[in-house]
Design a protein around this motif. Structure first.
Motif, PDB file in Angstrom:
ATOM      1  N   SER A 128       0.693  -1.530  -0.066  1.00 58.83           N
ATOM      2  CA  SER A 128       0.472  -0.117   0.087  1.00 58.83           C
ATOM      3  C   SER A 128       0.496   1.289  -0.502  1.00 58.83           C
ATOM      4  O   SER A 128       0.244   1.849   0.387  1.00 58.83           O
ATOM      5  CB  SER A 128      -0.847   0.423   1.244  1.00 58.83           C
ATOM      6  N   ASN A 129       1.955   0.736  -0.628  1.00 63.32           N
ATOM      7  CA  ASN A 129       3.009   2.311  -0.679  1.00 63.32           C
ATOM      8  C   ASN A 129       2.746   2.881  -1.639  1.00 63.32           C
ATOM      9  O   ASN A 129       2.119   2.633  -2.551  1.00 63.32           O
ATOM     10  CB  ASN A 129       4.246   1.898  -0.600  1.00 63.32           C
ATOM     11  N   ILE A 130       2.741   4.859  -2.041  1.00 67.48           N
ATOM     12  CA  ILE A 130       2.318   5.113  -2.703  1.00 67.48           C
ATOM     13  C   ILE A 130       3.385   6.332  -3.430  1.00 67.48           C
ATOM     14  O   ILE A 130       3.831   6.612  -2.605  1.00 67.48           O
ATOM     15  CB  ILE A 130       1.125   5.551  -2.848  1.00 67.48           C
ATOM     16  N   THR A 131       3.351   6.177  -5.051  1.00 70.96           N
ATOM     17  CA  THR A 131       3.915   7.723  -5.793  1.00 70.96           C
ATOM     18  C   THR A 131       2.536   8.921  -6.005  1.00 70.96           C
ATOM     19  O   THR A 131       2.246   8.256  -6.169  1.00 70.96           O
ATOM     20  CB  THR A 131       5.048   7.241  -5.694  1.00 70.96           C
ATOM     21  N   ILE A 132       3.614   9.773  -6.073  1.00 68.99           N
ATOM     22  CA  ILE A 132       2.761  11.033  -6.717  1.00 68.99           C
ATOM     23  C   ILE A 132       4.020  11.485  -7.936  1.00 68.99           C
ATOM     24  O   ILE A 132       4.512  11.967  -7.848  1.00 68.99           O
ATOM     25  CB  ILE A 132       1.515  12.060  -5.795  1.00 68.99           C
ATOM     26  N   ASN A 140      17.901   4.449  -1.951  1.00 71.37           N
ATOM     27  CA  ASN A 140      19.356   4.067  -1.662  1.00 71.37           C
ATOM     28  C   ASN A 140      19.517   5.864  -0.772  1.00 71.37           C
ATOM     29  O   ASN A 140      20.786   5.642  -1.244  1.00 71.37           O
ATOM     30  CB  ASN A 140      20.042   3.489  -2.749  1.00 71.37           C
ATOM     31  N   GLY A 141      19.170   6.083  -0.169  1.00 70.46           N
ATOM     32  CA  GLY A 141      19.180   7.136   1.076  1.00 70.46           C
ATOM     33  C   GLY A 141      18.792   8.098  -0.096  1.00 70.46           C
ATOM     34  O   GLY A 141      19.325   9.917   0.604  1.00 70.46           O
ATOM     35  N   THR A 142      19.053   8.282  -1.111  1.00 65.90           N
ATOM     36  CA  THR A 142      18.968   9.402  -2.118  1.00 65.90           C
ATOM     37  C   THR A 142      17.909  10.830  -2.197  1.00 65.90           C
ATOM     38  O   THR A 142      16.296   9.502  -2.576  1.00 65.90           O
ATOM     39  CB  THR A 142      19.373   9.283  -3.358  1.00 65.90           C
ATOM     40  N   SER A 143      17.589  11.806  -1.937  1.00 69.39           N
ATOM     41  CA  SER A 143      15.832  12.259  -1.966  1.00 69.39           C
ATOM     42  C   SER A 143      15.758  12.450  -3.477  1.00 69.39           C
ATOM     43  O   SER A 143      16.572  13.287  -4.077  1.00 69.39           O
ATOM     44  CB  SER A 143      16.261  13.578  -1.711  1.00 69.39           C
ATOM     45  N   LEU A 144      14.979  12.377  -4.253  1.00 72.86           N
ATOM     46  CA  LEU A 144      14.447  12.183  -5.385  1.00 72.86           C
ATOM     47  C   LEU A 144      13.000  12.674  -5.950  1.00 72.86           C
ATOM     48  O   LEU A 144      12.177  12.102  -5.471  1.00 72.86           O
ATOM     49  CB  LEU A 144      14.909  10.927  -6.462  1.00 72.86           C
ATOM     50  N   THR A 145      12.867  13.001  -7.174  1.00 71.12           N
ATOM     51  CA  THR A 145      11.404  13.836  -7.039  1.00 71.12           C
ATOM     52  C   THR A 145      11.045  12.245  -8.409  1.00 71.12           C
ATOM     53  O   THR A 145      11.510  12.526  -9.409  1.00 71.12           O
ATOM     54  CB  THR A 145      11.344  14.836  -7.284  1.00 71.12           C
ATOM     55  N   VAL A 146       9.680  12.561  -8.254  1.00 75.48           N
ATOM     56  CA  VAL A 146       9.095  11.222  -9.364  1.00 75.48           C
ATOM     57  C   VAL A 146       8.371  11.861 -10.611  1.00 75.48           C
ATOM     58  O   VAL A 146       7.691  12.901  -9.957  1.00 75.48           O
ATOM     59  CB  VAL A 146       7.506  10.527  -8.181  1.00 75.48           C
ATOM     60  N   VAL A 147       8.903  11.799 -10.958  1.00 73.16           N
ATOM     61  CA  VAL A 147       8.472  12.291 -12.957  1.00 73.16           C
ATOM     62  C   VAL A 147       7.336  11.199 -13.467  1.00 73.16           C
ATOM     63  O   VAL A 147       7.198  11.507 -14.549  1.00 73.16           O
ATOM     64  CB  VAL A 147      10.310  12.403 -13.464  1.00 73.16           C
ATOM     65  N   ASN A 148       7.340  10.196 -12.782  1.00 70.28           N
ATOM     66  CA  ASN A 148       6.196   9.043 -13.728  1.00 70.28           C
ATOM     67  C   ASN A 148       5.644   8.208 -12.391  1.00 70.28           C
ATOM     68  O   ASN A 148       7.277   7.630 -12.215  1.00 70.28           O
ATOM     69  CB  ASN A 148       6.772   8.706 -14.887  1.00 70.28           C
ATOM     70  N   SER A 149       4.687   8.534 -11.857  1.00 74.76           N
ATOM     71  CA  SER A 149       4.677   7.346 -10.851  1.00 74.76           C
ATOM     72  C   SER A 149       2.914   6.796 -11.774  1.00 74.76           C
ATOM     73  O   SER A 149       1.578   6.932 -12.105  1.00 74.76           O
ATOM     74  CB  SER A 149       4.060   7.927 -10.361  1.00 74.76           C
ATOM     75  N   LYS A 150       3.347   5.116 -11.250  1.00 74.72           N
ATOM     76  CA  LYS A 150       2.093   3.868 -11.696  1.00 74.72           C
ATOM     77  C   LYS A 150       1.352   3.353 -10.605  1.00 74.72           C
ATOM     78  O   LYS A 150       2.392   3.411  -9.162  1.00 74.72           O
ATOM     79  CB  LYS A 150       2.514   3.272 -12.655  1.00 74.72           C
ATOM     80  N   LYS A 151       0.736   2.493 -10.576  1.00 74.91           N
ATOM     81  CA  LYS A 151       0.713   1.751  -9.138  1.00 74.91           C
ATOM     82  C   LYS A 151       1.717   1.092  -8.795  1.00 74.91           C
ATOM     83  O   LYS A 151       1.665   1.352  -7.738  1.00 74.91           O
ATOM     84  CB  LYS A 151      -0.300   0.614  -9.548  1.00 74.91           C
ATOM     85  N   ASN A 152       2.528   1.031  -9.162  1.00 77.07           N
ATOM     86  CA  ASN A 152       3.159  -0.211  -8.715  1.00 77.07           C
ATOM     87  C   ASN A 152       5.369   0.484  -8.896  1.00 77.07           C
ATOM     88  O   ASN A 152       6.318  -0.597  -8.837  1.00 77.07           O
ATOM     89  CB  ASN A 152       3.298  -1.732  -8.643  1.00 77.07           C
TER      90      ASN A 152
END
Length: 196
Positions: A128-132, A140-152
């Motif tokens: 049940s984890n999600i991205t947007i 791996n500990g690196t802060s990043l911005t999601v550029v494409n989000s799908k269900k899994n």
């Protein structure tokens, strides 16, 4: 508490199994600045320094950590992303990172993109984890911005500096990574579940 801004890379020098625990010895440029009992994020896993000797230090991972992260797959020679805990009053250049890995994921695609790279990761949606889109994710500990989000799955764009100064440069298709999803998003998702 961490920010997801990687300070340096460490090299795994030794792994010792001790009942259910693993003692890891890491060689790093920041070793001489560390102290016993200090928290350091290793590929996003918060571990406590238990010994320091010359340029190497040791941390211990317990069975719970080994089960929930990629740590059990590490071997001598692996490069590990390192970040010390943030200082109160410092700029928060990444995002709020706890150093508590939610689950692992796998790299399923790497694309060169005119001087940068797009990495795509897949994870088990059953947890049940999600991205947007444009949200934060820690890989791996690196802060990043999601550029494409799908269900899994999701993608992130990696600039040359990040590629050179983290272990992203070692990733291949199938590489297992530690994922920490955005803490604010986790609370919102949990509140939503409770309201249903």
């Amino acid at each position: 508490m961490f920010t997801g801004i990687i300070e340096t890379l460490g090299t795994v020098k030794n792994l010792v199994q001790d009942l259910g625990n693993i003692h890891l010895t890491i060689e790093s440029a920041i070793t001489q600045e560390l102290k016993i009992d200090q928290s350091v994020a290793h590929n996003g896993i918060c571990l406590t320094v238990v010994n320091i000797q010359n340029q190497e230090y040791t941390v211990t991972a317990i069975p719970e950590t080994i089960r929930k992260t990629s740590l059990g797959t590490w071997k001598v020679g692996d490069l590990i992303n390192l970040e010390r805990a943030m200082k109160l009053g410092d700029r928060l250049d990444g995002h709020i990172v706890q150093g508590h890995v939610d689950q692992t994921g796998a790299c399923i695609e790497i694309q060169e993109d005119n001087g940068s790279w797009i990495f795509t990761f897949e994870y088990d949606a059953a947890l049940s984890n999600i991205t947007i889109e444009k949200g934060s994710i820690t890989v791996n500990g690196t802060s990043l911005t999601v550029v494409n989000s799908k269900k899994n799955q999701f993608s992130v764009a990696i600039i040359p500096y990040t590629y050179q100064h983290t272990n992203f440069k070692t990733f291949k298709i199938g590489t297992q990574v530690n994922l920490e999803f955005d803490v604010i998003g986790k609370y919102v998702a949990r509140l939503h579940q409770l309201s249903l």
